[in-house]
Design a protein around this motif. Structure first.
Motif, PDB file in Angstrom:
ATOM      1  N   UNK A   1       9.953   7.391   7.057  1.00  0.00           N
ATOM      2  CA  UNK A   1      10.427   6.275   8.171  1.00  0.00           C
ATOM      3  C   UNK A   1       9.781   6.437   9.408  1.00  0.00           C
ATOM      4  N   UNK A   2       9.222   7.610  10.108  1.00  0.00           N
ATOM      5  CA  UNK A   2       8.751   7.808  11.139  1.00  0.00           C
ATOM      6  C   UNK A   2       7.173   7.784  10.475  1.00  0.00           C
TER       7      UNK A   2
ATOM      8  N   UNK B   1       0.578  10.436   3.573  1.00  0.00           N
ATOM      9  CA  UNK B   1       0.073   9.494   4.161  1.00  0.00           C
ATOM     10  C   UNK B   1       0.456   8.020   3.853  1.00  0.00           C
ATOM     11  N   UNK B   2       1.192   7.444   4.008  1.00  0.00           N
ATOM     12  CA  UNK B   2       1.647   5.952   4.036  1.00  0.00           C
ATOM     13  C   UNK B   2       0.693   5.119   3.903  1.00  0.00           C
TER      14      UNK B   2
ATOM     15  N   UNK C   1       6.264   1.510  -4.230  1.00  0.00           N
ATOM     16  CA  UNK C   1       5.982   0.614  -3.845  1.00  0.00           C
ATOM     17  C   UNK C   1       6.460  -0.673  -4.662  1.00  0.00           C
ATOM     18  N   UNK C   2       6.487  -1.677  -4.200  1.00  0.00           N
ATOM     19  CA  UNK C   2       6.507  -3.007  -4.785  1.00  0.00           C
ATOM     20  C   UNK C   2       5.690  -3.976  -4.013  1.00  0.00           C
TER      21      UNK C   2
ATOM     22  N   UNK D   1       1.378  -2.935   3.485  1.00  0.00           N
ATOM     23  CA  UNK D   1       1.537  -3.789   4.187  1.00  0.00           C
ATOM     24  C   UNK D   1       1.737  -3.295   5.260  1.00  0.00           C
ATOM     25  N   UNK D   2       1.627  -2.206   6.097  1.00  0.00           N
ATOM     26  CA  UNK D   2       3.055  -2.010   7.373  1.00  0.00           C
ATOM     27  C   UNK D   2       3.633  -3.081   8.248  1.00  0.00           C
ATOM     28  N   UNK D   3       2.521  -4.473   8.311  1.00  0.00           N
ATOM     29  CA  UNK D   3       3.114  -5.187   9.304  1.00  0.00           C
ATOM     30  C   UNK D   3       4.021  -6.319   9.003  1.00  0.00           C
TER      31      UNK D   3
END
Length: 469
Positions: A151-152, A74-75, A58-59, A82-84
């Motif tokens: 992604x799920x 564990x995403x 992740x960047x 930030x998944x938004x």
């Protein structure tokens, strides 16, 4: 009361400043940790073979130069993810030497410069590095299953599939396609937002049915760049829009003989990546022209894009989504453009209209030079011999390697290619030059010009008469 010595404090501050400057640490849950880098292998790893191992690095703008490996299970492990926000997956392809892609750091930084997003480098170097390409292909399909499961989890934790952009290079383009298929075939999950395919791999995929390769239905929007379709790349269209740089095969500046070593094999193939990187720069806007073939494009038959919005012709790369609505209506579009041999790659296009006076038909090529007083831009229209017929308007596409803001003088040279034969003249009733990209520039004309074979004729252009439009 306890007092810390100023020398010790200064020393600790110096250490933390140094670590921050080199990007050696990132903060996750309040703990300092070392950067997680892309897997670095060597050719001997490829020679003995590697088994699949997948990592998600992740960047974000908070850790632009320092990768953070995410858990597969564990995403939500770190607040940095930030998944938004929009998430771009960068997916490499076959790695014969095992070394990291040389373009990796640049694409991460340039993507983060566009917007505040998550950039996930999908590292499957263990599995892609193998002397046997067929094993890498098999590993790629397993890696796609891993990405799908990840992604799920993202979706279950609040991420929208529409916010996911998968950027796949070569074999990685098909990997993205297989991920997309998993979601589109599920009534629960839906489709991921976008797949950008950079010269999708041809070997082991050419002539495959859609279920065994990248396909236009694998995402809500699929854009493809072709640069090596006669060797390592895929020839046929695969997306809602397929860009064919210089026809999709040989690229300017790339070696033409095997004696150039490694670059002979990879230069054309990698050019798709560098064209996409160019599209992330503010001063790089490569216009492409929807057309049925590269020959028709070079003949000037595809210079109008009246059906395209918001601007007449689509722009290559990251911001092509501005034309998404039109492209989705057209379903599949092929677009062509030519480039120079180095960044920023783009050429400046003009439409040339000539009305000859000669009664006998003339055949030849035309060289046009534009002068602004200090600089010269040249275009040679020589992909084939052009037919010049009396009173018949002949339309051509002129591609200049420089973009001159003003034109003070124009030079023309007509060449028949005859060496031992007679020398011919070409008389023009009208010469017209129209910019295809800068609509505010005046349409320039000149009337009654006599061109002798292989002789430069220069003149000052004038605004065209209204009747010439």
């Amino acid at each position: 009361m306890f007092h810390t010595s100023s020398s010790a404090t200064n020393f600790r501050m110096l250490v933390w400043w140094f670590l921050g400057m080199v990007g050696a640490v990132t903060i996750s849950k309040g703990l300092a940790r070392e950067c997680d880098d892309f897997t670095r292998l060597h050719f001997h790893n490829s020679f003995i073979g590697t088994s699949l191992r997948v990592r998600f690095l992740l960047y974000t703008r908070a850790n632009e130069s320092c990768g953070l490996e995410l858990s597969h299970h564990n995403v939500s492990e770190t607040a940095l993810f930030n998944l938004t926000r929009r998430t771009a997956f960068v997916i490499h392809g076959y790695r014969l030497t095992g070394s990291p892609p040389i373009w990796l750091d640049e694409i991460v930084k340039k993507l983060l410069a566009q917007e505040d997003m998550n950039v996930l480098v999908f590292d499957w170097n263990y599995g892609a590095a193998n002397l046997n390409y067929l094993i890498a292909v098999r590993n790629m399909r397993k890696a796609a299953d891993n990405a799908t499961a990840f992604i799920q989890q993202m979706q279950e934790n609040g991420a929208s599939l529409s916010s996911i952009h998968m950027i796949g290079v070569s074999l990685g383009a098909h990997l993205a396609g297989f991920v997309g298929k998993k979601f589109k075939n599920s009534k629960i999950h839906g489709k991921i937002g976008r797949i950008t395919a950079l010269d999708p791999a041809g070997p082991e995929f050419t002539n495959n049915p859609p279920e065994d390769r990248l396909d236009v239905t694998d995402a809500q929007f699929v854009d493809v760049v072709h640069t090596d379709m006669d060797a390592l790349g895929f020839r046929a269209p695969l997306g809602h829009i397929d860009f064919y740089a210089n026809g999709g095969a040989d690229q300017p500046g790339c070696p033409k003989t095997i004696f150039s070593g490694k670059q002979y094999f990879i230069c054309d193939h990698q050019r798709a990546v560098y064209l996409f990187l160019c599209s992330l720069d503010k001063d790089c806007n490569i216009t492409a022209y929807p057309c049925s073939s590269y020959d028709d494009f070079l003949d000037g038959k595809c210079t109008q894009c009246d059906t395209f919005k918001p601007a007449p012709c689509p722009i290559l790369g990251y911001y092509v989504t501005e034309w998404k609505d039109t492209l989705l209506q057209l379903n599949q579009t092929k677009a062509f453009f030519s480039t120079t041999d180095k960044n920023p790659y783009f050429k400046t296009y003009y439409q040339v209209d000539i009305v000859p006076w000669n009664k006998p038909i003339r055949w030849g090529v035309l060289t046009i030079k534009l002068h602004n007083g200090t600089d010269v831009a040249e275009a040679k229209i020589n992909h084939k011999s052009t037919k010049f017929e009396q009173y018949k308007s002949t339309r051509m596409l002129a591609q200049f390697d420089k973009n001159l803001q003003t034109i003070q003088k124009i030079s023309l040279q007509f060449s028949t290619g005859n060496v031992a034969g007679p020398s011919y003249k070409l008389r023009l009733l009208r010469f017209q030059l129209r910019s295809l990209e800068h609509f505010d520039r005046p349409v320039l004309c000149r009337y009654d010009i006599i061109l002798e074979d292989n002789v430069d004729v220069s003149f000052r252009p004038i605004p065209c008469e209204t009747s010439d439009f």
